[in-house]
Design a protein around this motif. Structure first.
Motif, short mmCIF file in Angstrom:
data_model
loop_
_atom_site.label_atom_id
_atom_site.label_comp_id
_atom_site.label_asym_id
_atom_site.label_seq_id
_atom_site.Cartn_x
_atom_site.Cartn_y
_atom_site.Cartn_z
N GLY A 92 1.10 -1.52 0.22
CA GLY A 92 -0.20 -0.10 -0.01
C GLY A 92 0.85 1.38 0.27
O GLY A 92 1.86 1.19 0.49
N GLU A 93 0.16 2.40 0.78
CA GLU A 93 0.84 3.51 -0.25
C GLU A 93 1.68 3.67 1.09
O GLU A 93 1.64 3.67 2.08
CB GLU A 93 -0.37 4.54 0.32
N GLN A 94 2.91 4.22 0.49
CA GLN A 94 3.94 4.63 2.68
C GLN A 94 4.92 5.69 1.57
O GLN A 94 5.41 6.43 0.25
CB GLN A 94 4.49 3.52 2.02
N TRP A 95 4.74 6.75 3.18
CA TRP A 95 5.72 7.62 2.49
C TRP A 95 7.21 7.72 4.28
O TRP A 95 6.88 7.40 4.27
CB TRP A 95 5.03 9.48 2.62
N LEU A 96 8.12 8.38 2.86
CA LEU A 96 9.63 7.82 3.38
C LEU A 96 9.41 9.08 3.81
O LEU A 96 10.11 9.78 2.95
CB LEU A 96 10.26 7.58 2.97
N ILE A 97 10.36 8.81 5.56
CA ILE A 97 11.24 10.02 6.10
C ILE A 97 11.85 9.76 6.31
O ILE A 97 12.93 8.99 6.80
CB ILE A 97 10.29 10.63 7.54
N PHE A 98 12.98 10.64 5.30
CA PHE A 98 14.52 10.84 5.48
C PHE A 98 15.33 12.03 6.07
O PHE A 98 14.70 13.06 6.27
CB PHE A 98 14.97 11.07 4.35
N ALA A 99 16.59 11.99 6.59
CA ALA A 99 17.05 12.81 7.72
C ALA A 99 17.20 13.89 6.77
O ALA A 99 17.95 13.66 5.43
CB ALA A 99 18.27 12.97 8.57
N GLY A 100 17.14 15.54 6.88
CA GLY A 100 17.83 16.09 5.71
C GLY A 100 17.41 16.76 4.37
O GLY A 100 16.72 16.00 4.39
N GLU A 101 18.38 16.62 3.44
CA GLU A 101 17.67 16.72 2.00
C GLU A 101 17.56 15.03 1.39
O GLU A 101 17.30 14.90 -0.11
CB GLU A 101 18.86 17.56 1.37
N GLY A 102 17.89 13.87 2.04
CA GLY A 102 17.53 12.71 2.38
C GLY A 102 18.09 11.48 1.81
O GLY A 102 18.01 11.06 0.88
N GLU A 103 19.65 12.73 1.30
CA GLU A 103 20.84 11.45 0.82
C GLU A 103 20.98 10.25 1.05
O GLU A 103 21.43 9.74 0.38
CB GLU A 103 22.14 12.53 0.71
N SER A 104 20.97 10.06 2.33
CA SER A 104 20.85 8.96 2.79
C SER A 104 19.83 7.95 2.09
O SER A 104 18.66 8.63 1.50
CB SER A 104 20.24 8.84 4.40
N ARG A 105 20.58 6.33 2.30
CA ARG A 105 19.78 6.05 1.20
C ARG A 105 18.71 4.75 2.22
O ARG A 105 17.40 4.02 1.56
CB ARG A 105 20.80 4.35 0.54
N ARG A 106 19.01 5.64 3.71
CA ARG A 106 18.19 4.32 4.35
C ARG A 106 17.11 5.60 5.32
O ARG A 106 17.38 6.75 5.98
CB ARG A 106 18.75 3.44 5.41
N PRO A 107 16.40 5.22 5.35
CA PRO A 107 14.81 6.33 6.08
C PRO A 107 14.82 5.87 7.09
O PRO A 107 15.72 4.67 7.85
CB PRO A 107 13.65 5.57 4.93
N LEU A 108 14.88 7.17 7.96
CA LEU A 108 14.28 7.37 9.66
C LEU A 108 12.88 6.76 9.78
O LEU A 108 13.00 5.98 10.78
CB LEU A 108 14.56 8.30 10.26
N HIS A 109 12.12 6.38 8.91
CA HIS A 109 10.72 5.89 9.47
C HIS A 109 10.04 5.84 8.45
O HIS A 109 10.18 7.06 6.96
CB HIS A 109 10.51 7.69 10.35
N ALA A 110 8.94 5.23 7.91
CA ALA A 110 7.46 4.97 7.07
C ALA A 110 6.53 5.56 7.09
O ALA A 110 6.38 4.20 8.55
CB ALA A 110 8.30 3.78 6.46
N VAL A 111 5.87 5.67 7.00
CA VAL A 111 4.06 5.92 6.85
C VAL A 111 3.57 5.59 6.58
O VAL A 111 3.80 5.78 5.06
CB VAL A 111 4.10 8.08 6.92
N LYS A 112 2.28 5.28 6.62
CA LYS A 112 1.73 4.00 5.37
C LYS A 112 0.16 3.94 6.45
O LYS A 112 0.41 4.25 7.72
CB LYS A 112 2.03 2.21 6.12
#
Length: 205
Positions: A92-112
Motif C-alpha cells: 500500500g501507499e507509503q511515505w518515507l522520512i529521511f534526515a536532512g535532504e534525504g541523501e541517505s538511502r536508509r529512511p528513519l521512518h515509514a508512514v503507511k
C-alpha cells in the motif's frame, strides 16, 4: 519536488526554543498554515504559538512537476527532513522520512496506511518486516482531528482544528520529549496521504 529557498523572515530570538526542540515541561504548540509565504509558491508555513516566530516551512514553485518528494525546512532554509513517496510498494501507499535532504538511502521512518480506527502507522525501518508500528495515528486528518500514540498508548502529538479559519490553518500540539521536527514531518506525510488536495497534486495542477 519541493525546493529549498533562502530564509526571508527573521530568525526566532535566542530566548525561543530552537526548531526540533520540545520544551522540558510544557507541550509545544505550532500553528500550521497550508500556504507558502513566498510569492507564486505553495507549501506550508509553520509558526510557534503564541510568539508567532517562523518554525518550519515548505516552499515550491507552481511550475515544478510533482516529484513525489517534500522537503521540510527550518527557519534558515536548512532541510530538517525529506518526505518521499515509496515507489512500487506492495503493502500500500507509503511515505518515507529521511534526515536532512534525504541523501541517505536508509529512511528513519515509514508512514503507511492503517486499518480500522488506525488511519496510519509510523514504522521504524528495522520493524517494517514484522509490521510492528512505532506509532499509530487515529482520527481524521481531513477534519484536522487526529492523535499520534506511541507503543504504550500515550498521546505524543495531536492535530487540532483552528476555529473559524478553515481547514488550511490548524494546530499541531507536541508533548515534551518528542522531536517536534519529526512530528511535523509526519504531518506532511499525512497531508500527502489524506489531504483533500495533497501539496504535490496541487503543485502540479
Amino acid at each position: 519536488m519541493a525546493k529549498v529557498h533562502p530564509n526571508l523572515l527573521p530568525l526566532p530570538s535566542s530566548s525561543s526554543p530552537a526548531a526540533g526542540e520540545s520544551a522540558s515541561e510544557e507541550a509545544t504548540t505550532l500553528t500550521v498554515w497550508r500556504k507558502s509565504l513566498l510569492f507564486n509558491c505553495k507549501g506550508f508555513t509553520v509558526c510557534s504559538t503564541p510568539r508567532g516566530d517562523l518554525a518550519y516551512r515548505v516552499d515550491s514553485y507552481d511550475a515544478e512537476p510533482a516529484g513525489g518528494e517534500v522537503v521540510l525546512m527550518d527557519p534558515a532554509g536548512r532541510p530538517a527532513f525529506t518526505v518521499r513517496r515509496k515507489r512500487l510498494s506492495l503493502s500500500g501507499e507509503q511515505w518515507l522520512i529521511f534526515a536532512g535532504e534525504g541523501e541517505s538511502r536508509r529512511p528513519l521512518h515509514a508512514v503507511k496506511r492503517g486499518g480500522g480506527k488506525t488511519m496510519a502507522r509510523v514504522v521504524a525501518p528495522s520493524c517494517e518486516a514484522a509490521a510492528a508500528a512505532s506509532y499509530e495515528v487515529e482520527g481524521s486528518y481531513a477534519r484536522r482531528r487526529c492523535v499520534v500514540y506511541d507503543g504504550q498508548r500515550r498521546a505524543v502529538a495531536e492535530v487540532q482544528p483552528k476555529e473559524a479559519v478553515g481547514s488550511d490553518v490548524f494546530r499541531l500540539v507536541v508533548q515534551p520529549g518528542v522531536d517536534v521536527s519529526l512530528a511535523m514531518a509526519v504531518v506532511v506525510a499525512l497531508d500527502q496521504m489524506f489531504g483533500r488536495r495533497s501539496l504535490l497534486r496541487s503543485w502540479s495542477s
